[in-house]
Design an enzyme around this catalytic site. Sequence first.
Site, PDB file in Angstrom:
ATOM      1  CE  LYS A   1      -3.988  -1.959  -0.275  1.00 17.79           C
ATOM      2  NZ  LYS A   1      -4.887  -1.763  -1.400  1.00 17.79           N
TER       3      LYS A   1
HETATM    4  N1  PMP Z   1      -3.380  -8.182   1.551  1.00 19.86           N
HETATM    5  C1  PMP Z   1      -3.472  -7.248   2.501  1.00 19.86           C
HETATM    6  C2  PMP Z   1      -2.911  -7.542   3.845  1.00 19.86           C
HETATM    7  C3  PMP Z   1      -4.095  -6.033   2.224  1.00 19.86           C
HETATM    8  O1  PMP Z   1      -4.191  -5.099   3.187  1.00 19.86           O
HETATM    9  C4  PMP Z   1      -4.636  -5.815   0.940  1.00 19.86           C
HETATM   10  C5  PMP Z   1      -5.312  -4.519   0.625  1.00 19.86           C
HETATM   11  N2  PMP Z   1      -6.640  -4.388   1.065  1.00 19.86           N
HETATM   12  C6  PMP Z   1      -4.540  -6.830  -0.020  1.00 19.86           C
HETATM   13  C7  PMP Z   1      -3.889  -7.991   0.312  1.00 19.86           C
HETATM   14  C8  PMP Z   1      -5.145  -6.721  -1.407  1.00 19.86           C
HETATM   15  O2  PMP Z   1      -4.535  -5.770  -2.216  1.00 19.86           O
HETATM   16  P1  PMP Z   1      -5.443  -4.911  -3.208  1.00 19.86           P
HETATM   17  O3  PMP Z   1      -6.266  -3.998  -2.352  1.00 19.86           O
HETATM   18  O4  PMP Z   1      -4.475  -4.167  -4.046  1.00 19.86           O
HETATM   19  O5  PMP Z   1      -6.305  -5.825  -3.966  1.00 19.86           O
END
Ligand code: PMP
Length: 344
Positions: free
Chosen positions: A48
Amino acid sequence: MEHEINACNNVLELIGNTPLIKLDRITAKLKGNFYAKVEAFNPGHSSKDRVAAYIIEEAERKGILSEGSTIIETTSGNTGFSLAMVSIIKGYECILAVTSKSSRDKIDMLRAMGAKVYVCPAHVSADDPRSYYQVAKRLHEETKGSIYINQYFNELNIDAHYKTTGPEIWKQTNGNITHLVACSGTGGTISGAARFLKEQNPNIRIIGVDAFGSVLKKYHETGEFDSKEIYPYRIEGLGKNLIPAATDFEAIDEFVKVTDEQSAHTAREISRTEGMFVGYTSGAVMQAIKQLSEKDIFDKDSNIVMIFPDHGSRYMSKIYSDKWMEDQGFFDSNTVEETQEIQF
Ligand code: PMP
C-alpha cells in the site's frame, strides 16, 4: 561533506523495487518455479506504500493538495499506515476510518504514526451510516480542504501498480513470467500488474485469490452481485462485500477461493519453512498455489509469481498467536500439543 554521505532523503524514497524471492522449500513437492514479490520490503511494510505515495503525488501534481491539507481514507490498516507515513513526510493531516475487524496492533500503529482513527462496526452494509465508507464520506464533507482517497473506487489505485509493480515483475523475470497469483481486495494490485503484464504478453495467466464470504469470484464468473455469497470471515484485506471499481475483472482470468483456516496455517508454514515472516494474505496466496497445483495447473516450465502483500508482525495477536488460532478452532488436538511451550 554532505555529498559524501550515501543516505536517502526520507523513507519515501525506499518505496517500490521490492525483491523477488524464489521459494524452494514450501513448494518442494509442487511442479513449477515459484517466486514471491515480497512487499513487506517497502518502508511501511506493505504494497500500500505504492498506492499512498502515487495517489497523493498525483493530487499534488494536479494542485489539489496544499500545506496542511487533510487526507481521509477507509482502510483495513495497511493503506492507513502508508497514508499516515506519506502524510508525515509531506506535512498533511491524516484521518482514517477503519473497521472493528482490524487488529488492535494495526489500530495502535496508525495512531503511533500520528493518524486520527475512527473505529467503525465491521458487519454492517456499505450504505449503513455507521459503515466505515459512510463515516469517511461524512468526514470528507465536513473537513475543509480534505481529499478522500477512496481506494476501492479510485482508478489511480490501479495505475500505481500499472506503473510500478507490473514493470518490476516483468523486469525481474526477464519477461519469463507465465502466471501471476495475487490477492484481490480493492483489486488495485492484481489489476494494475495484470494490465501491464498482459500488454507485454497476453498469454500470462492472471489468477486472483478471494475469500469464502466475499462476492468477487462469483461476480467474475456470472457478472452478478450475489449478496448470498456474503458472510463474515477473518482474513483482513482480501475479498469484498461489494464490487470495487478499482478491480479490472477483464484483466483477471480466474479466481480461487481460500479458507481462513488453511490460509492461517499456510502463512505460519511460510515463516517456518522459508524464514519469511509474512502476513495472513501471503498465506492465502500460497494456499491458492497449493490448490491450483492439486488441479495440475502448473508444469515444470511455469514461472509463477505470487505477491506477498505485507509483514507478519501485523498479525502477532492473530495468526501468530497460538491462543487466537485455538480460539478460532484452527488447531486440532494433536497440533495444540505440538505447539505447547516447555515450562522451565
Ligand atoms: N493483503 C493485505 C494484507 C491487504 O491489506 C490488501 C489490501 N486491502 C490486499 C492484500 C489486497 O490488495 P489490493 O487492495 O491491491 O487488492
